[in-house]
Design an enzyme around this catalytic site. Sequence first.
Site, PDB file in Angstrom:
ATOM      1  CB  CYS A 198      -0.940  -0.003   1.197  1.00  0.00           C
ATOM      2  SG  CYS A 198      -1.947  -1.485   1.184  1.00  0.00           S
ATOM      3  CB  CYS A 213      -0.066   0.762   7.746  1.00  0.00           C
ATOM      4  SG  CYS A 213      -1.772   0.755   7.160  1.00  0.00           S
ATOM      5  CG  HIS A 253      -6.277   1.639   0.084  1.00  0.00           C
ATOM      6  ND1 HIS A 253      -5.164   2.296  -0.380  1.00  0.00           N
ATOM      7  CD2 HIS A 253      -5.811   0.525   0.726  1.00  0.00           C
ATOM      8  CE1 HIS A 253      -4.084   1.625  -0.042  1.00  0.00           C
ATOM      9  NE2 HIS A 253      -4.446   0.538   0.620  1.00  0.00           N
TER      10      HIS A 253
END
Lengths: 431, 718
Positions: A95, A417, A387
Site C-alpha cells: 500500500c 501502513c 484505497h
Amino acid sequence: MPTFGSPGRRVAIVAGVRTPFARAGTTLKSLSATDLGKRAVAELIQRSDIDPALVEAIVYGTVVPSVVAPNIAREVSLMPMLPKGVQSYTVSRACASANQAITDAADQIALGHAHVIIAGGAESLSNVPILHSRGMSDALVAASKAKTFGGRVRALATVRPRDLVPITPAIAEPTTGESMGESAEKMAKINHISREDQDQFALRSHRLAAAGTQDGRLTAEIAPLYVPPSFDAMTVDNGIRSDSTIEALAALKPVFDRKYGTVTAGNSSPLTDGASAMLLMSEERATSLGFTPLAYIRSYSYAALDPGEQLLMGPVLAAPVALQRAGLTLQQMDVIEMHEAFAAQVLCNLQGFVSQEWAERAGFSKPVGEVDRAKLNVMGGSISIGHPFGATGGRILTTLCNELARRGGQFGLMTVCAAGGMGHAMVIERT
Amino acid sequence: MPALSLQHVDGVAVVTIDLPGEPVNKVTAGLRAEFSDLFATIVADTTLRAIVLYSGKSDTWLAGADIDEFLTLETAAAAEALSRSGQSLLASLESLTLPVVAAIHGACLGGGLECALACRYRIATDHPKTVLALPEVQLGLVPGAGGTQRLPRLIGLQRALDLILTGRNVRAKKAYQMGLVDELVHPAILLDIAIDRARKLADGKLAVNHAPKDRGATGMLLEDNPIGRSIVFRKAREGVLAKTHGHYPAPLAAIGAVQAGYEKGIEAGYREESRAFGEMTVSAVAKQLIFLFFATNALKKDPGVGEPAPQPTPVQTLGIVGAGFMGAGIASVAVQQGTPVRLKDTDVARVGKGIAAVADVLKERLKKKQITRLQYDDQLSLAGGTTAYSGFSRANLVVEAVFEDLTLKHRVLREVEAALRPDAIYASNTSTIPIGRIAEASARPNRVLGMHFFSPVHKMPLLEVITTEATDKDATVSAVAFGKKLGKTVIVVNDAPGFYTTRTLSAYMNEAGRLLDEGASIEAIDKALLDFGFPVGPITLLDEVGLDVGGKVGQTLFEAFGARMSPSESMRRVVESGRTGRKGRQGFYLYDEKGKKNNVDPSVYELLPHGATRREIDPAEIRQRCVLAMVNEAARCLEEGVLRSARDGDVGAVFGIGFPPFRGGPFRYVDSVGVVELVEELEELNGRFPGRFAPSELLLDYARARRRFYPAHGSPIP
C-alpha cells in the site's frame, strides 16, 4: 537540521492530481490500471503546464501488476504526450507503492541524477488477473510443448475438475496466511479498540470527505474522467457516503470474525480503482522554470516488523525516524495525514504514537506523542475516499500539500501502513 | 545528370532510379529514353543474368507520370501516341529474356505501378510509405501503359476494377494478400532479397505463380467465363454511373479498355486503352481535375502570406472552446496528428459529450482498420477536458467554436485571453461573423484570426483561414501550417462578412429560396442542381446546415450587403415556423428517427408563398440563376480582395461548398462558359430581377478585355 536533498537539490513537490476513486467493479471497471495511470499523468502534464520534453523519468507504483504489462510505468510513459525517451520503472511496496515511487524519484533528484520526475501509482482492483490452478497450468504447459496431436490430448487429459477452479489473488500475507482484515481484527483486540470508536472514526472519515467534496477542496485534486463507452464524466469519488450515520455503521456485521469481531465493511477501506500522479523537481529547476512548488520533501523513512505480530503498526516505527531526520517534533506538524486501511489500524497507530513501549521498539527514549485530531485527515481518508493500493500515496501527499498551504502551515506529516508489516512516514515543509 | 544508374552485383544489374533535382521519381520523357538505352546496354552485356529495379528516393519508388507533360498534349492523337510508346516500352521490358525484379519501397503509383506490373517479380517493403495504386481516374484519365490489361490478369477482374475505378491506395500488406506483390520484406533487406530472387529466377530456381489468388468461389465463377465477366462489367458501369451521375467519363472509358482486352484479345485491349487515354487526356473534365490537383499542390506549398513569410510556430497544445459538434470535430482531427487538445466547455457533461464525439470519429477509423487499437487509445488520450481553462497556458493556438453570437464570442475571447500566453493565437471558427468584429474585444487583435472549418470536420477537406488587417503574419502562417498538418487544404481570405465560402454559398441558396417564392417545387430545385453536379441540392443543404443557422447567416449577410442578399420570403417563413432542418427532424424534407432523409414534407408548402400550388420552372433556369448568383458573388470576392486569387476561389468552392469538381470551380466555370457570354446571361437576368444579378465590376472588366482567369493551354497554375 539539514533538509533532505540540500543544498540546492531540495525536492520540490510541484503538482499532484488523481483520478476520481471508484469502488472496484463500478464506474471505472472498464479501465485498466495502465489506462487510469495514463489519464492521471496526462492531466498532470496539462494542468501543471510542464513542457513534456523536460520530464526525465516516470516512477510508478502498483500492487497487483498486469500479467501482460508488468512494467506499468513504462506503459504509462509511452503515452503520446511524452517523448519516447522518458525512462520509467515500476515499484512495489504494497500500500506504500506510490510512496515508494515518490521517494525513489526524490532520491534521484537529491542525488543529482534528474531534475524533473513524475511519480505516482495506479491500481485497478476491477481487473485483477485470474490465474489457472497449478494442475491446469501444468497441463497447458505440457500441451504447448507436446510435438504431436496425441501428445497434446494426453497432456490435456490430465486436467481434473478441481483444476478448473481459478485462483484469484487474495489480500493475505503469504507468510502467515492471515488476511489484511484478520490482521486488523487481531490488532483491534490486542489494543482494545472498541467497535464504537472504529465506527465513529469511519463516520468522521465520511463526513470530512463529504465536506471536502462539497466545498471543492477535494474535487480540485481530481481530474474528471470521461469513462468509455458513454464518456460520461466522473468527477468525484463514489465511495464517500455523505448520508452515513453511526446507527447504519453499527448495524453492519463484522466480516473477519463473525463472533467476536469489530472490523466491518463500514470501518474498513474498500477495494478501489484509481490512479495518482505527482510532479517532482529539484528546487533549482522549479525556480528556473518559474514554478511555485506546493511544498518540499524534508525527510522520509520506512520501517518493518514481523507481519505475524501486528501487521499494520509500521507507521509507529517509521514516524519517529522521519521526524528525527527532519529535526522536528510531532507538535510542530501543522497537518497530519494517515492512511486509513482500517479504522482499527489508525486507532492502534495513534495509541502506538503515545506508547513508551513502541517508542523503545523504534529505538527512541520517548514516544512521538499525541496526534491532535483537528490536524488529522482533515478531508477524510482511505475508508471513505477509497484505497487503490498503488495510488493512495499520491492522493495523500497531494492532499497534505494542498491542506498545508490552505492552512498557511509550515510542516506536514504523512504515514502509510503496508502489507508485510511495513510502514512509511514523510515530513514535508512549505518554505 | 542521368536518372538511372547501373550497378553490377554478382551478375545482377541493379538499376537505381533517382531523378536528379526532384523530390520524387516520376515517369518523364527523359526517363523513358534512358530506360530504352539502359536495357539495350544490359542485354548486350553477357555477364548480366538478371535485373533489379530499385529507387534512390526515400519515399517513392516511381510515383507515376509527369502530369506537366500531359498538359502539353494538344490532341487526342498525340496523347494516344504517347500511350502507345509507353506500352511498347513496357512490352519490351516484359519480354526481356533476363528476369526483372521490382524492389519497391515507397509510392508505386500510376505509370510506376504499370512498370512494376511488367516486371517478372515484385517485392515490396512492409512499410507505411509503401503504397500501390492506379490513381489516373482521379485526374479524369485512364491508365495508359498497360495497367488496364496486366492488373486484372494478375489480381483478378473485380479487384482490378476496384483499384482502377477508385484509384485508391493499396498498402503493402494488402497488396501482398491480393497477389499484387510476390513478397513482403523489411526495408533493410529489400535490395539483398531482390538480388537473391533475381539470381534465382535467372537460374530457374524460383517458380513464380501469378494466378489471381484468394478470390473465393464467386470470384472464380464470375471472372473465369464470358457470361460472368459481362455481369461484372455491367455492375461496374452501374456502380460508376450511380456515383458520378454521368459527369465523369474516365471510369467508364477504363472499363471499356479492360473489357476490350477480355472480349477481343489483349492486343485489342492495349489499343482501346491507348485510344481511351488519348480521348481522356484532352477531355475538359481531365483538364479541370488536373487543375484542382495542381491548385491543391500549390496551396500545400503556399505559406498563406506574401514573401517574405515568417516561419510557422508548431502548435504544442491546442485549446478548443466549445465541445459541441464543431469543437469536437476539430479535436478529433488534431489528436490524430498527435496534438494534445484541451477541450473547454461550461460543464463536464458537455465536455464528456465532446470527448465521446472524438472517440466516435476514432472508433470509425479503428473499425476500418485505419488505426490500431494502440493508436486509438493514444489519440483518445490526447483529448483532455476542462471547465475552467486549466491547461490553456501551454496552448499556443486556441480555436473558439461556440454558438454564433457576437456577445458570447466577445465574452469567451476575454476569458481565453486572460488564460493565454501573450504570443498565443486566438482563432474563431465562425462561419459568418467578421473576425474584425470579434477582435474588437481583444487586447491583442494582432493575434486574432478566423479558422473556418467545415462540418463534419474529419471529412471536409477545406479550411478557410481569415485574417484582418491587424493579424500578424506569423500568426497567419502558423494557423495555415497547422491546418495543413491536419490534412486540410487551406485558403487564406481577407476579413468580410461571410468571408468567401459562406458568402458565395448564401448567394446560391438565397436564389434557391427565391425560386421557392416563385412557386418552384423543392424537388425540382434540388434535382436541377444535382444534375449540374452539386453533391446535394441547395434545399437539402439548408436542412443539413440547420434552418436556424441558415436564417442567422442570411440575416448577417443581408445587413452587410443589402438588397441582393435579402433573404427569401420562403426561407424567412420556414425559419419563423421553428423548423430547424435535419437536426430537428423537421425541415423542407422529412427525416426518420436516425436522421435519414425521406421525401419532401408536404406540410412545409403551407408556409410558403403559393402554398401547395407549385408551378414548373425550367430546370435550365433554376441552374442558371443559382449558379450565376454564386459565380457573380465569387467574382465580387476576388474584386474586393477577399480572395487572394481565382485559384483560391475555385479550390474553396470545390472543397468547401461542393462546387462540382469536374467544372473546376466558379472561375474555371466562367472561363469555360466564356466571360462575355456569362456577363450577357447575368445582364439578361438582371433585367428580369433588377439589382440581383448586376454583373460584378470584375466580370465586366474581364468581358471588356476578353480576358480569362486561367491560360487556355498549358499549365493552369504558373
